[in-house]
Each structure stands twice: as structure tokens, then as C-alpha cells.
Design a protein around this motif. Structure first.
Motif, PDB file in Angstrom:
ATOM      1  N   ALA A 210       0.830  -1.210   0.000  1.00 15.42           N
ATOM      2  CA  ALA A 210       0.000   0.000   0.000  1.00 15.42           C
ATOM      3  C   ALA A 210       0.861   1.255   0.000  1.00 15.42           C
ATOM      4  O   ALA A 210       0.503   2.265  -0.627  1.00 15.42           O
ATOM      5  N   ARG A 211       1.994   1.205   0.681  1.00 11.21           N
ATOM      6  CA  ARG A 211       2.905   2.366   0.681  1.00 11.21           C
ATOM      7  C   ARG A 211       3.446   2.617  -0.731  1.00 11.21           C
ATOM      8  O   ARG A 211       3.497   3.782  -1.191  1.00 11.21           O
ATOM      9  N   LEU A 212       3.846   1.555  -1.420  1.00 16.97           N
ATOM     10  CA  LEU A 212       4.349   1.716  -2.788  1.00 16.97           C
ATOM     11  C   LEU A 212       3.248   2.199  -3.733  1.00 16.97           C
ATOM     12  O   LEU A 212       3.497   3.022  -4.622  1.00 16.97           O
ATOM     13  N   ILE A 213       2.030   1.717  -3.532  1.00 20.18           N
ATOM     14  CA  ILE A 213       0.913   2.180  -4.365  1.00 20.18           C
ATOM     15  C   ILE A 213       0.627   3.659  -4.097  1.00 20.18           C
ATOM     16  O   ILE A 213       0.353   4.432  -5.021  1.00 20.18           O
ATOM     17  N   GLY A 214       0.697   4.074  -2.821  1.00 17.45           N
ATOM     18  CA  GLY A 214       0.503   5.490  -2.507  1.00 17.45           C
ATOM     19  C   GLY A 214       1.566   6.368  -3.141  1.00 17.45           C
ATOM     20  O   GLY A 214       1.262   7.455  -3.650  1.00 17.45           O
ATOM     21  N   GLN A 215       2.809   5.917  -3.134  1.00 17.73           N
ATOM     22  CA  GLN A 215       3.870   6.687  -3.796  1.00 17.73           C
ATOM     23  C   GLN A 215       3.635   6.779  -5.295  1.00 17.73           C
ATOM     24  O   GLN A 215       3.905   7.821  -5.904  1.00 17.73           O
ATOM     25  N   ALA A 216       3.135   5.694  -5.897  1.00 15.94           N
ATOM     26  CA  ALA A 216       2.847   5.741  -7.333  1.00 15.94           C
ATOM     27  C   ALA A 216       1.704   6.696  -7.635  1.00 15.94           C
ATOM     28  O   ALA A 216       1.725   7.411  -8.646  1.00 15.94           O
ATOM     29  N   LEU A 217       0.693   6.738  -6.775  1.00 12.81           N
ATOM     30  CA  LEU A 217      -0.414   7.676  -6.989  1.00 12.81           C
ATOM     31  C   LEU A 217       0.057   9.117  -6.848  1.00 12.81           C
ATOM     32  O   LEU A 217      -0.394  10.000  -7.586  1.00 12.81           O
ATOM     33  N   ARG A 218       0.953   9.386  -5.909  1.00 20.06           N
ATOM     34  CA  ARG A 218       1.491  10.742  -5.768  1.00 20.06           C
ATOM     35  C   ARG A 218       2.408  11.104  -6.919  1.00 20.06           C
ATOM     36  O   ARG A 218       2.547  12.283  -7.259  1.00 20.06           O
ATOM     37  N   GLY A 219       3.040  10.091  -7.529  1.00 22.95           N
ATOM     38  CA  GLY A 219       3.962  10.355  -8.625  1.00 22.95           C
ATOM     39  C   GLY A 219       3.295  10.658  -9.948  1.00 22.95           C
ATOM     40  O   GLY A 219       3.975  11.083 -10.891  1.00 22.95           O
ATOM     41  N   LEU A 220       1.986  10.424 -10.052  1.00 25.21           N
ATOM     42  CA  LEU A 220       1.292  10.732 -11.305  1.00 25.21           C
ATOM     43  C   LEU A 220       1.303  12.225 -11.555  1.00 25.21           C
ATOM     44  O   LEU A 220       1.224  13.036 -10.632  1.00 25.21           O
ATOM     45  N   LYS A 221       1.388  12.592 -12.811  1.00 28.64           N
ATOM     46  CA  LYS A 221       1.381  14.012 -13.166  1.00 28.64           C
ATOM     47  C   LYS A 221       0.026  14.629 -12.857  1.00 28.64           C
ATOM     48  O   LYS A 221      -0.995  13.945 -12.813  1.00 28.64           O
ATOM     49  N   VAL A 222       0.049  15.944 -12.644  1.00 24.74           N
ATOM     50  CA  VAL A 222      -1.200  16.643 -12.351  1.00 24.74           C
ATOM     51  C   VAL A 222      -2.143  16.579 -13.542  1.00 24.74           C
ATOM     52  O   VAL A 222      -3.367  16.490 -13.397  1.00 24.74           O
ATOM     53  N   THR A 223      -1.573  16.582 -14.748  1.00 29.60           N
ATOM     54  CA  THR A 223      -2.390  16.553 -15.964  1.00 29.60           C
ATOM     55  C   THR A 223      -2.846  15.154 -16.333  1.00 29.60           C
ATOM     56  O   THR A 223      -3.589  14.993 -17.292  1.00 29.60           O
ATOM     57  N   SER A 224      -2.397  14.118 -15.583  1.00 28.28           N
ATOM     58  CA  SER A 224      -2.766  12.740 -15.911  1.00 28.28           C
ATOM     59  C   SER A 224      -4.215  12.476 -15.510  1.00 28.28           C
ATOM     60  O   SER A 224      -4.597  12.685 -14.363  1.00 28.28           O
ATOM     61  N   LYS A 225      -5.004  12.008 -16.451  1.00 24.15           N
ATOM     62  CA  LYS A 225      -6.405  11.683 -16.191  1.00 24.15           C
ATOM     63  C   LYS A 225      -6.709  10.246 -16.608  1.00 24.15           C
ATOM     64  O   LYS A 225      -7.829   9.920 -16.980  1.00 24.15           O
ATOM     65  N   ASN A 226      -5.701   9.369 -16.541  1.00 24.67           N
ATOM     66  CA  ASN A 226      -5.907   7.995 -16.991  1.00 24.67           C
ATOM     67  C   ASN A 226      -6.582   7.146 -15.920  1.00 24.67           C
ATOM     68  O   ASN A 226      -7.702   6.677 -16.104  1.00 24.67           O
ATOM     69  N   LEU A 227      -5.895   6.916 -14.825  1.00 21.32           N
ATOM     70  CA  LEU A 227      -6.388   6.002 -13.804  1.00 21.32           C
ATOM     71  C   LEU A 227      -7.616   6.576 -13.122  1.00 21.32           C
ATOM     72  O   LEU A 227      -7.566   7.641 -12.505  1.00 21.32           O
ATOM     73  N   ALA A 228      -8.733   5.864 -13.209  1.00 16.83           N
ATOM     74  CA  ALA A 228      -9.992   6.315 -12.617  1.00 16.83           C
ATOM     75  C   ALA A 228     -10.498   5.375 -11.535  1.00 16.83           C
ATOM     76  O   ALA A 228     -11.165   5.826 -10.601  1.00 16.83           O
ATOM     77  N   THR A 229     -10.219   4.071 -11.634  1.00 15.83           N
ATOM     78  CA  THR A 229     -10.736   3.087 -10.683  1.00 15.83           C
ATOM     79  C   THR A 229      -9.596   2.218 -10.186  1.00 15.83           C
ATOM     80  O   THR A 229      -8.799   1.708 -10.995  1.00 15.83           O
TER      81      THR A 229
END
Length: 525
Positions: A210-229
Motif C-alpha cells: 500500500a505504501r508503494l501504491i501510494g507513492q505511485a499515486l502521488r507520482g502521477l502528473k497533475v495533468t494525468s487523467k488515466n487512472l480512474a478506478t
């Protein structure tokens, strides 16, 4: 009899040779060019690589209601009946249903229109992953991959990530029942992959994952609108892992739906998730980053910030009528010097007194002595004030003109760019800086966890805050906030008044309830 024995020995020797030399046919498999028909490409690649048993590619049956004319594309003989499974009668034995196969869903009758690939219950090794690395990227319409309990390892998972990067049309990935020792599921959350829906159910994801997943979510660009679910249900995430995910949701503006049901999350994790839904205070590093972004934005909006260059430009851009007034600021002429004629030739009766004063200053020392001192200082002050006002009007007018000229370009930039969450409208209270919170997440599932009455109080406070900020006065906002919150089957009583209040608030925010209520009002009217 002897011929049969020789044929059998020859066949066994060929099989042993294929097993002992797997590299021999792999050379021809690398040279094979896929046609985009999965059944044909998969069978050919497995044959060239020396597979003794090749899984069958079976078109999956469509949902009920499919017209009978379209059912001829499915081979109904591939689905054994109950009698065949129990008695062994028919072309196959009773265990044929449990043999490895690949279920596919087609968009049309063309074999190249594979939309979904589903593999369930058989192990995918490195050799089989090499087959998929050639035939899956060749499918132009591949939209969904479902891998359930296929025995992935860290090595095969790395190969899978490489394959996904070569499938540009892939949007949905369901990876369930595959426990990885390194907890490297976060590699699926990246700007390089265009995945919109990711399901990671029943993978024994712990707090480190979960920690690694949280870091990946924070690493997404502000303009990224791909991951929704993102589905993380039926895992081993506790309060610590939920805190890591909540930390990522503070500034993630891509995720719309988060499922954390059937985990081990208690009140601390629930309070951390509820905090990011309402107004939350920034930490010191976040405040420093916010100031840096504000300075950069100000520098971009006003590139000519130095005052010296601005004053120099405005002085050169003065009209001639205002430049003449600067003669009063020049030093007095010497007695032997001739007086220069006045530049201003306007004959205005209202300014007659000012002209006489200017001519007296220009004639010489005798006239200067005759003019009283205080009057001269007052004229100089008024002239300076008029000049300053004129300069200010000119600069304002030019700024307005330049703004109107650049208005279309500025509007296009605002429409295409996404505002950083740190630059949102902040509130300063009690020495802290508060941001509005995450209003992009619209669905959160925390059912079947360990949340008690304490966690419910946090969600009730957050939902009240979002309900107040979502009034008709602010209906023009793009983000509405949470529309669905699942908290059932936790460690609180079903008759809890706090839970009842949360349900009332969410019922008013549910889009289906709002549409039905508006239609009922129209009928009454």
C-alpha cells in the motif's frame, strides 16, 4: 507389431528432442510475424516453441439476449454439457472443461476484433509469457486483460508490464489471486501505461504494498487523467497502509473510485481517509512547495517585474504635451544665457496664469526674484502630480490593451492546463493553511473492515463540509465530491445515529436520487 513399436519409439524420441532442445524452435518463433488473429498466432507460436499441450482459444459466450444470427461465431461444442462432464460421454472426457484455455470476447465476426482476453486457473511461465509478448501487442482492439490465479512471479510480472506498455488500446487490467513477494503492483500505476481501471483483489497486498501504491499515486502528473478506478479489496491492508493511500489522495486528482473493502482498516485509517475529503491543513514542506509554485506562477504572469525598466519605458512613452511640463524641474538659467521660446503654444484662458509663471521662470534672475517662493514650489508640486497621473493612465491603458490582445491565448492555456492542487484557493485559520480537500473522488468503499463509531464521526464531519461547499452557490464547480460511501458491515451498530446521518447526506448527494426527485417535481408542477 514391430512397425508399431518403431513408430512409437520414433515419436517418443522426437518428443524427448523437443524437451531437451527448447531453443531450437525458438529461433523460428522470433521470426514469425503475427497476423492479429489470436487463435492462429497463439497456436503457431506454441507449436514453434515446442509446447506439447497447447491451450485452446475459446470465444466467450455473449450475455443473454444476443440475437440467434450472431451465435454461430461461437463454438458451442467447446462448452461441455453436465451429462458429458459426469459420464465422460461425448468427444471429450469429463475433465476437458478444466484444461487450460484462453477465453476471448470479440467485438465483431472478424478474428482480429479481440476485445477481452481472460485466463483463469493455470500457471503462466516465462516461456508462455514470451508467446504473449508477440501475439497480444498485435491485437489492435485489445481493451481488457483478465488474469485470475495464473501463478505470476516477480519475473513474469515484469514481463507482463513490458507487454502492457506495448498495448496502447488496453484500458482495463484485472490481476486477481496473484501474490507477489516483492509487492511490485505499483508498477501498474504509471504515466507510461494508459490503464483506466485496475483491479488487484485477493493478492495479499500488505502495508508495504500500500505504501508503494501510494507513492505511485502521488507520482502521477497533475495533468494525468488515466487512472480512474482502483480496486484493493480482499487484501491485508491495515491502518498504516490506509494512511499511505490517504496521503496520496491529498493531491491526486485522477482517481474517481477507490475500493478498500474486506481489509483490516480501523478507525485511524478511516480518519486519515476522511480528513482528505474535507478541508485539511498543509504541512511545512507542503507550504514551502506552495510558496515556490506561487512565485513561479507570478513570474510567468508578470515577466517584467523590475521597477526600473518599467519606469524607464513609461518615461520614454510620455506624450509631448506632458514632456513640456518637465521644464520646471530643470535648473535655472544663467544671467547671460538667452531665454528659449516656450514649446506650448495653446491659448487657454484658464491656463493663462500658469503660462505667465512659466515665462517668468524662463526670463532670468530678475523675474525669479519678483516671483514669491511658495508659489513656485506649489506649481512644481502640481505639475509633478499631473505628470504622475498621466503616466499612470498611460501605463494602465497599455496594460489593458496588451491584456485584451492576449486574452484568447490566455483562455486557451487555462482550458488546456490543470491547476496544481497546491495552488487551489486556501484558507488561513489559526496559523495554518487549509485546502478545500479532494473533490474528485466520487466513490469510496470501506465495507467489511474494522471501523467503529469514532471513524464514523470523521466521515460525518467530512460529508457535512462537502455538503455545505456543494450548495447551489458553488454549483458551477467542476468537482462535486463524494457521491457514494459504503461503510456497511463494520464494527458499529446498524442502528447507529451517526451512520443514519451519513446515509441521509449521501442519499441527497446520489445522482440517481436527485434525478428521480427532479422528475417527480416536474410531474407535480
Amino acid at each position: 507389431m514391430g512397425k508399431k513399436i518403431e513408430k512409437r519409439e520414433k515419436k517418443e524420441s522426437n518428443e524427448d528432442e523437443c524437451r531437451s532442445n527448447p531453443e531450437k524452435p525458438s529461433v523460428s518463433a522470433e521470426e514469425y510475424q503475427c497476423s492479429g488473429i489470436l487463435d492462429q498466432d497463439f497456436t503457431e507460436l506454441c507449436t514453434r516453441l515446442g509446447f506439447m499441450e497447447i491451450p485452446k482459444v475459446i470465444p466467450r459466450a455473449r450475455p443473454p439476449g444476443t440475437p440467434a444470427s450472431d451465435r454461430n461465431m461461437f463454438e458451442e461444442s467447446d462448452y461441455p454439457s453436465d451429462k458429458e462432464c459426469l459420464s465422460g460421454a461425448g468427444p471429450r472426457d469429463r475433465y476437458s472443461y478444466f484444461r487450460p484455455n484462453i477465453r476471448v470476447e470479440l467485438e465483431g465476426e472478424d478474428g482480429r476484433s479481440v476485445r477481452e482476453v481472460s485466463i483463469r486457473g493455470w500457471k503462466i511461465d516465462e516461456k508462455m509469457m514470451g508467446v504473449f509478448s508477440k501475439c497480444l501487442p498485435a491485437l489492435p482492439n485489445l481493451h481488457h486483460i483478465n488474469l485470475w490465479n495464473v501463478g505470476l512471479t516477480d519475473a513474469t510480472f515484469s514481463s507482463l508490464v513490458t507487454i502492457l506498455q506495448r498495448c496502447p488500446s488496453l484500458k482495463v487490467l484485472s490481476l486477481e489471486g496473484n501474490s507477489l513477494p516483492d509487492q511490485s503492483y505499483h508498477r501498474l500505476i504509471s504515466d507510461d501505461l494508459g490503464l483506466v481501471h485496475i483491479s488487484l483483489r485477493n493478492n495479499q497486498i500488505n502495508d508495504n504494498g500500500a505504501r508503494l501504491i501510494g507513492q505511485a499515486l502521488r507520482g502521477l502528473k497533475v495533468t494525468s487523467k488515466n487512472l480512474a478506478t482502483l480496486v484493493l479489496s480482499y487484501n491485508h491492508i491495515t491502518d498504516l497502509g490506509a494512511g499511505h493511500i490517504a496521503q496520496a489522495l491529498r493531491f491526486n486528482r485522477s482517481l474517481l473510485t477507490l475500493n478498500l473493502s474486506s481489509n483490516r482498516i480501523g478507525d485511524q485509517g478511516a480518519l486519515a481517509l476522511a480528513e482528505v475529503l474535507g478541508r485539511f491543513a498543509l504541512t511545512h514542506p507542503e507550504i514551502v512547495e506552495r510558496r515556490r509554485l506561487l512565485l513561479e506562477k507570478e513570474a510567468q504572469d508578470h515577466p517584467r517585474s523590475p521597477t526600473t525598466s518599467r519606469h524607464a519605458d513609461t518615461k520614454n512613452e510620455r506624450p509631448l504635451s506632458h514632456r513640456s511640463g518637465s521644464a520646471m524641474e530643470k535648473p535655472e538659467k544663467s544671467p547671460g544665457q538667452k531665454a528659449k521660446p516656450s514649446v506650448t503654444k495653446k491659448k487657454d484662458p484658464q491656463k493663462k496664469e500658469d503660462k505667465t509663471n512659466v515665462s517668468q521662470v524662463a526670463t532670468g534672475p530678475s523675474t525669479v526674484a519678483a516671483q514669491p517662493g511658495p508659489a513656485k514650489k506649489e506649481d512644481a508640486k502640481t505639475a509633478k502630480k499631473q505628470t504622475a497621473k498621466t503616466e499612470e493612465k498611460n501605463t494602465r491603458g497599455k496594460a489593458v490593451k496588451s491584456a485584451t490582445k492576449r486574452a484568447p491565448e490566455h483562455e486557451q492555456v487555462e482550458a488546456s492546463e490543470v491547476t496544481n492542487p497546491l495552488l487551489e484557493q486556501a484558507e488561513f485559520r489559526d496559523g495554518n493553511v487549509y485546502l478545500p480537500g479532494n473533490k474528485v473522488l466520487i466513490s469510496l468503499n470501506l465495507s467489511r473492515n474494522g471501523v467503529t463509531e469514532e471513524g464514523l464521526q470523521g466521515f460525518l464531519k467530512a460529508m457535512k463540509t462537502q455538503a455545505v461547499e456543494a450548495k447551489p452557490a458553488s454549483a458551477a464547480r467542476t468537482h462535486t465530491g463524494l457521491l457514494r460511501l459504503s461503510l456497511g458491515k463494520n464494527r458499529f451498530l446498524a442502528e447507529s445515529p451517526t451512520f443514519a446521518q451519513i446515509q441521509e447526506i449521501m442519499l441527497l448527494r446520489e445522482p440517481i436520487h436527485q434525478s428521480s426527485r427532479s422528475s417527480l417535481d416536474e410531474q407535480v408542477m
